[in-house]
Motif scaffolding. Sequence first.
Motif, PDB file in Angstrom:
ATOM      1  N   CYS A   1       0.851  -1.191   0.000  1.00  0.00           N
ATOM      2  CA  CYS A   1       0.000   0.000   0.000  1.00  0.00           C
ATOM      3  C   CYS A   1       0.885   1.239   0.000  1.00  0.00           C
ATOM      4  O   CYS A   1       1.824   1.336   0.782  1.00  0.00           O
TER       5      CYS A   1
ATOM      6  N   MET B   1       0.226   4.113   0.971  1.00  0.00           N
ATOM      7  CA  MET B   1      -0.042   5.019   2.097  1.00  0.00           C
ATOM      8  C   MET B   1       0.583   4.478   3.384  1.00  0.00           C
ATOM      9  O   MET B   1       1.377   5.123   4.021  1.00  0.00           O
ATOM     10  N   CYS B   2       0.213   3.271   3.780  1.00  0.00           N
ATOM     11  CA  CYS B   2       0.681   2.721   5.058  1.00  0.00           C
ATOM     12  C   CYS B   2       1.865   1.790   4.875  1.00  0.00           C
ATOM     13  O   CYS B   2       2.445   1.324   5.852  1.00  0.00           O
TER      14      CYS B   2
ATOM     15  N   CYS C   1      -4.426   0.082   0.212  1.00  0.00           N
ATOM     16  CA  CYS C   1      -5.072  -1.066   0.839  1.00  0.00           C
ATOM     17  C   CYS C   1      -6.516  -0.680   1.206  1.00  0.00           C
ATOM     18  O   CYS C   1      -6.853   0.510   1.233  1.00  0.00           O
TER      19      CYS C   1
ATOM     20  N   CYS D   1      -6.736   2.066   4.008  1.00  0.00           N
ATOM     21  CA  CYS D   1      -6.348   3.424   3.619  1.00  0.00           C
ATOM     22  C   CYS D   1      -7.345   4.009   2.618  1.00  0.00           C
ATOM     23  O   CYS D   1      -7.572   5.219   2.586  1.00  0.00           O
TER      24      CYS D   1
END
Length: 215
Positions: free
Chosen positions: A4, A6-7, A18, A21
């Motif tokens: 992902c 973002m995370c 994901c 997110c």
Amino acid sequence: MTTCQMCEQHDETGGQLCPGCTKATRVRLEALPVLYRGLGVLLAPAGGVGQGRSGKGGPPPLPVSLDILDIRGPGGMVTPLESWVDAVRQDRGRPEAPHTGSAEARVELAVGELLGHMPWIAVSWPAAGDFAQEIREMATSLRTVIAPPPVINRGRRVGHCPALNTSGTVCGAVLWLAPGEKAVRCEWCGLQYPPYVWAQLKTWIDEDTKARDAA
Ligand SMILES: [Zn+2]
Ligand SMILES: [Zn+2]
């Protein structure tokens, strides 16, 4: 099997963001127009300004926070949101749409369109990570402006600490009587002033103040 954006956690779905997110970004996007309107309410002068009845005129009262003006200004939210819309449209091969209307309407329109693109953004857009991060920053800064963290109550300001330190100079740190405290304590030199010395403390503070003013 991808990660992902973002995370940076392993993402089974193989998309850009994901599911967690993606959902968080949707929720933040949905909150933006509401928070933006909230700022408008904060900016409105309390009780209303006289509309020329008194004929006094003069500048309008200062807004409660200049941060609000920054966010409400064109570069604060409207333009960044619209640039994300433009970027998505470009990458999806769609014609650019004109951005018109009031700032609030433009925020609403841009957010509505971005929400519509979210399924594609989460699965296919290489810029999804940057986009999701900027949306998160926007939502966070809006929240902190609307509900700033509480100011720590330091209590009542007593005056400057009159204690003499080893070199014979006055400590001079600002003394506070903390809420609920029975004694004034200097945070700088550590000296305590229990209530029975307060009268004396006041005399010392007044003397020091006079001496400082005379200097
Ligand atoms: Zn994630
Ligand atoms: Zn002190």
